[in-house]
Design a protein around this motif. Sequence first.
Motif, PDB file in Angstrom:
ATOM      1  N   LEU A  91     -31.852 -33.406 -10.140  1.00 40.01           N
ATOM      2  CA  LEU A  91     -31.033 -32.577  -9.252  1.00 40.01           C
ATOM      3  C   LEU A  91     -29.604 -32.443  -9.760  1.00 40.01           C
ATOM      4  O   LEU A  91     -28.945 -31.424  -9.513  1.00 40.01           O
ATOM      5  N   GLU A  94     -29.712 -29.626 -12.117  1.00 40.92           N
ATOM      6  CA  GLU A  94     -29.815 -28.372 -11.381  1.00 40.92           C
ATOM      7  C   GLU A  94     -28.462 -27.959 -10.806  1.00 40.92           C
ATOM      8  O   GLU A  94     -28.096 -26.780 -10.842  1.00 40.92           O
ATOM      9  N   LYS A  95     -27.704 -28.937 -10.287  1.00 37.24           N
ATOM     10  CA  LYS A  95     -26.394 -28.614  -9.700  1.00 37.24           C
ATOM     11  C   LYS A  95     -25.384 -28.160 -10.756  1.00 37.24           C
ATOM     12  O   LYS A  95     -24.463 -27.400 -10.455  1.00 37.24           O
ATOM     13  N   ASN A  97     -25.807 -26.056 -12.921  1.00 36.46           N
ATOM     14  CA  ASN A  97     -25.906 -24.602 -13.048  1.00 36.46           C
ATOM     15  C   ASN A  97     -25.193 -23.865 -11.924  1.00 36.46           C
ATOM     16  O   ASN A  97     -25.044 -22.648 -11.980  1.00 36.46           O
ATOM     17  N   ASN A 150     -32.911 -30.653  -0.956  1.00 38.40           N
ATOM     18  CA  ASN A 150     -33.394 -29.935  -2.144  1.00 38.40           C
ATOM     19  C   ASN A 150     -34.814 -30.329  -2.519  1.00 38.40           C
ATOM     20  O   ASN A 150     -35.629 -29.487  -2.914  1.00 38.40           O
ATOM     21  N   PHE A 254     -37.803 -26.766 -10.648  1.00 39.18           N
ATOM     22  CA  PHE A 254     -36.374 -27.055 -10.720  1.00 39.18           C
ATOM     23  C   PHE A 254     -35.677 -25.992 -11.563  1.00 39.18           C
ATOM     24  O   PHE A 254     -36.182 -25.600 -12.617  1.00 39.18           O
ATOM     25  N   ASN A 255     -34.540 -25.559 -11.090  1.00 39.77           N
ATOM     26  CA  ASN A 255     -33.775 -24.526 -11.782  1.00 39.77           C
ATOM     27  C   ASN A 255     -32.895 -25.163 -12.854  1.00 39.77           C
ATOM     28  O   ASN A 255     -31.680 -25.313 -12.695  1.00 39.77           O
ATOM     29  N   ILE A 256     -33.522 -25.580 -13.945  1.00 38.33           N
ATOM     30  CA  ILE A 256     -32.779 -26.153 -15.064  1.00 38.33           C
ATOM     31  C   ILE A 256     -33.103 -25.358 -16.325  1.00 38.33           C
ATOM     32  O   ILE A 256     -34.190 -24.804 -16.470  1.00 38.33           O
ATOM     33  N   ARG A 261     -33.665 -29.335 -19.816  1.00 35.82           N
ATOM     34  CA  ARG A 261     -34.990 -29.971 -19.738  1.00 35.82           C
ATOM     35  C   ARG A 261     -35.267 -30.780 -20.998  1.00 35.82           C
ATOM     36  O   ARG A 261     -35.823 -31.879 -20.931  1.00 35.82           O
TER      37      ARG A 261
END
Length: 375
Positions: A91, A94-95, A97, A150, A254-256, A261
């Motif tokens: 997370l 992700e944050k 970004n 989240n 997950f938005n990575i 990654r």
Amino acid sequence: MKHFLLFICGVLLISCAQEKQNLNFLEVALSSNDPKIKRVMDSINSYEVQIIYTQINRRNDSISFTDYEFQVNDSSYFYPASTVKFPVAVLALEKLNLTDTLSLNTKYYIEGDTIESTIANDISKIFAVSDNLANNRLMEFLGFEAINQNLKEKGISPVRLSHRVGYRSDDLRTKPLIIYLNDSTTGITQSLLNKTPERLKLLNVEKGIGYYEGDELIEEAFDFSQKNYYPITTQHNLLKRVLFPQMFKEVERFNISEKQREHLLKAMHTTPQHIGYDPATYYDGYCKFFMYGDTKKNIPESIEIYNKVGFAYGTLTDCAYIKDTKNNIDFLLTATILVNKDGIFNDDAYEYDEIGIPFLAQLGREIYQQELNRK
């Protein structure tokens, strides 16, 4: 008649081979006569064991999972310890970004502290040696409520993170991050006030017959009801999403970025000596319980273990993706075990090295050997 009998024998041999191939590897592993497995299984009610093993099947470009479970119960509480650092690391990436002033390698420190770090370094330390301070810095960055929300939005539940790890702290307010924007200026993130955690209403949330507060023995069960809650089904689910994002809907991923990654995956399988830690203290199996936890030998280069362990209050947990690049096999394995024979918590008298880690190590080896023989 001779040809007919040969045909029947051939059919029986094929049937036997298929039956042998379809055995539940987890059942076979737990029925092993190896003393590291047998002594736990012979007194299974004493150890609160839960296990999930996932067999990975590939055909052409498709992947499918077959899950096998032993005593898995999300309502039966165990203390997750440092395994909670895995979702925190993901997370935090992700944050990044959503934060213009931060990147993987931006230097920062926590207000009131003097240790400078980067998100990249913190994630590496979390997986290599389970560094508590590195994790807690990322918790300050995220906030408990944001972590829980989240994860639930992605369908990763049940879960409840409510406190930092490694020391007792009832402070519900996160501390600001001081970020180096360039050589001469800094930025400050906002402090967040988290809600008081509700008491968990789960089985076995009170454990043992006593616990120490300082030097005083309190002769009553130890209450875990306000501590972190992260069952093995949730851990296993998170691991699948990180390793095999293509198997999930976009809203569940997950938005990575691919670069993020790659850093995460590298951190997950890199052993301590490869990022500068003394191998005498931080040997390869230090945070790799499955297969290698009970040995100080180096892990072969062909074996890659992407995992996160936890160990505290007599509970040992490992959540791992194990890959053998030489023999082209891989599988997922998550397990937890409680080793606290005297029923007293905070006395540092836990059977980690005598029972817990050997059990998890041998469990990994038993599953691996069957995977090695699987066609």
